[in-house]
Design an enzyme around this catalytic site. Structure first.
Site, PDB file in Angstrom:
ATOM      1  N   HIS A  18     -10.058   1.282 -14.882  1.00  0.00           N
ATOM      2  CA  HIS A  18      -9.855   0.471 -13.681  1.00  0.00           C
ATOM      3  C   HIS A  18     -11.207  -0.020 -13.182  1.00  0.00           C
ATOM      4  CE1 HIS A  18      -8.121  -0.995  -9.955  1.00  0.00           C
ATOM      5  NE2 HIS A  18      -9.203  -0.519  -9.364  1.00  0.00           N
ATOM      6  N   ARG A  34      -3.489  -2.732   5.890  1.00  0.00           N
ATOM      7  CA  ARG A  34      -4.936  -2.457   5.981  1.00  0.00           C
ATOM      8  C   ARG A  34      -5.723  -3.754   5.998  1.00  0.00           C
ATOM      9  NH1 ARG A  34      -5.928   0.500   0.871  1.00  0.00           N
ATOM     10  NH2 ARG A  34      -8.102   0.439   1.480  1.00  0.00           N
ATOM     11  N   SER A  40      -5.080   4.212  -2.766  1.00  0.00           N
ATOM     12  CA  SER A  40      -4.510   2.926  -3.161  1.00  0.00           C
ATOM     13  C   SER A  40      -4.676   2.688  -4.660  1.00  0.00           C
ATOM     14  CB  SER A  40      -5.200   1.821  -2.347  1.00  0.00           C
ATOM     15  OG  SER A  40      -4.863   0.565  -2.825  1.00  0.00           O
ATOM     16  N   LYS A  58      -1.500   3.685  -8.000  1.00  0.00           N
ATOM     17  CA  LYS A  58      -1.007   2.726  -9.003  1.00  0.00           C
ATOM     18  C   LYS A  58      -1.372   3.182 -10.406  1.00  0.00           C
ATOM     19  CE  LYS A  58      -3.090  -0.327  -6.546  1.00  0.00           C
ATOM     20  NZ  LYS A  58      -3.658  -1.351  -5.674  1.00  0.00           N
TER      21      LYS A  58
HETATM   22  N1  URA Z   1      -8.184  -2.114  -4.793  1.00  0.00           N
HETATM   23  C1  URA Z   1      -7.007  -1.543  -4.464  1.00  0.00           C
HETATM   24  O1  URA Z   1      -6.065  -1.567  -5.236  1.00  0.00           O
HETATM   25  N2  URA Z   1      -6.907  -0.946  -3.253  1.00  0.00           N
HETATM   26  C2  URA Z   1      -7.907  -0.888  -2.365  1.00  0.00           C
HETATM   27  O2  URA Z   1      -7.756  -0.323  -1.310  1.00  0.00           O
HETATM   28  C3  URA Z   1      -9.123  -1.490  -2.719  1.00  0.00           C
HETATM   29  C4  URA Z   1      -9.229  -2.089  -3.955  1.00  0.00           C
END
Ligand code: URA
Length: 422
Positions: free
Chosen positions: A82, A168, A183, A187
């Site tokens: 990521h 947010r 966050s 995922k």
């Molecule tokens: N990328 C994300 O998926 N979430 C965040 O809070 C910041 C960057």
């Protein structure tokens, strides 16, 4: 659980219990807890922070708000990377197929670009026919047959994050390490890969502007990943300058193919190999980074990784013609060169400024609902340390028409600093 008591506890610097966090996230996801209470809790977390245990529970609760993919008993280790996002960051396009040559399976779920930051999904969608919306069974079939698959996020993957991120974004609570960690990780963990490597970007075009902040986020991502049973590693990389010589969508796919052919800009090639090597070592398919890197450079140079990429494109319905004929990618209506006003050495290429230029050329989106022009962007970008002559091109601006491209000329020229020769 009384939502206002949880908010008050965090506001006063308390540590939330597992059940409080889980009930709050569940209530918010199903609509029982209103946005104003979730916003208040997000702000309390922003100011008071969270312990590693609280962050891990928050991540787990958000991950479990939707579907969970499983690659249990897969015949080889599963891994993913990521990146926190940057300008010209096309690394995933090369990394996924290269990792397959290192004995890994890569189930990758990617996002779209927003603001100045590009997204892997937008880049892939400039390939004619490429389907980014495979269902879970088809996704797993491609991973099984090819070794890697890159698709888009579905609404059923960590829906709590989707809802919370939107909140947010408009309540000033994005730059909080525990909230960013939960966050990103909710995922990535839902995707099911056992090993996760993070590329935390640092610099003026990144979320994290300073090395200290980038380090805090990298450590938090790794600790939470490990607490939830995954193998993790993280690299902090520069995002003051764009990566490679292209920024946009189709142009980045073209540069990815060049890199998969063993050519491409050195910075792009090196970062692809470094991150893939870390995935392989962390997952255990290579004993150390040096051996992994030697092998991976060879897999770029001998075309093995390009073949995996070709098979992935075909398996996802894409027309692979662009791999040998780059003119099959979307072409811009106009291309305008930005020339150097004086000769000298390139001492700076401002990634943030280039990102803004790409956005104005049509290659990015301000709102999630905006559509992008896949052919728009910049290419032939000079890099820091290079020598240029007066009048020589610093980059090309690609847009749907000449007027759009020309309107970006001053900003594009200002993005590059050329120090005149003595
Ligand atoms: N990328 C994300 O998926 N979430 C965040 O809070 C910041 C960057």
């Amino acid at each position: 659980m009384v939502p206002q008591w949880v908010i008050e506890k965090k506001r006063d610097g308390g540590v939330l219990d597992e059940s409080e966090i889980r009930s709050f996230i569940h209530g918010f996801t199903v609509g029982d807890i209103p946005e104003y209470q979730m916003s208040a809790l997000a702000m309390a977390i922003y100011f008071r922070g969270m312990t590693d245990e609280e962050t891990a529970v928050l991540t787990d609760a958000m991950m479990r708000s939707g579907d969970l993919l499983s690659f249990e008993n897969w015949p080889c280790p599963t891994a993913d990377k990521h990146s926190t996002g940057g300008i010209g960051d096309k690394i995933s396009l090369m990394l996924a197929p290269l990792a397959v040559t290192a004995g890994l399976a890569v189930p990758m779920i990617s996002g779209r670009g927003l603001g100045i930051t590009g997204g892997t999904l937008d880049k892939l969608e400039s390939i004619s026919g490429y389907n980014t919306r495979l269902d879970v069974d088809a996704f797993k079939r491609v991973v099984s047959e090819v070794g890697c698959s890159i698709i888009g996020q579905t609404d059923r993957l960590a829906p709590a994050d989707k809802k919370l991120y939107a909140l947010r974004d408009v309540t000033g609570t994005v730059p909080s390490v525990p909230l960013i960690t939960a966050s990103i990780m909710s995922k990535k963990l839902a995707e099911g890969a056992q090993t996760l490597v993070f590329d935390v970007k640092c610099g003026r075009a990144a979320f994290m502007r300073t090395p200290e902040d980038a380090r805090k986020l990298a450590d938090s991502l790794c600790r939470v990943g490990r607490a939830l049973g995954r193998k993790t590693d993280a690299l902090i990389t520069d995002m003051n300058r764009p990566l490679g010589r292209t920024a946009g969508n189709a142009v980045e796919v073209r540069e990815a193919v060049e890199t998969l052919r063993g050519a491409g800009p050195q910075d792009t090639r090196d970062l692809t190999v470094e991150l893939t090597a870390r995935m392989a070592v962390t997952a255990g398919t290579y004993p150390d980074l040096e051996q992994a890197k030697v092998a991976l450079y060879a897999k770029l140079d001998d075309g093995s990784a390009l073949e995996v990429f070709r098979r992935m494109v075909v398996a996802q319905g894409g027309d692979p013609a662009f791999i040998d004929h780059s003119e099959c990618l979307p072409q811009p209506g106009a291309a305008v060169e930005v020339s150097a006003e004086n000769g000298g050495k390139v001492t700076d290429v401002d990634a943030e400024a280039i990102g803004r230029v790409v956005l104005r050329l049509g290659g990015g989106r301000q709102q999630v609902t905006d559509t992008i022009d896949p052919a728009a962007g910049v290419d032939r970008l000079v890099q820091v340390g290079e020598q240029v002559e007066a009048g020589q091109p610093l980059m090309r601006l690609l847009a749907r028409d000449r007027a759009t491209a020309e309107s970006c000329l001053p900003a594009a020229r200002a993005a590059v600093t050329v120090q005149a020769d003595e």
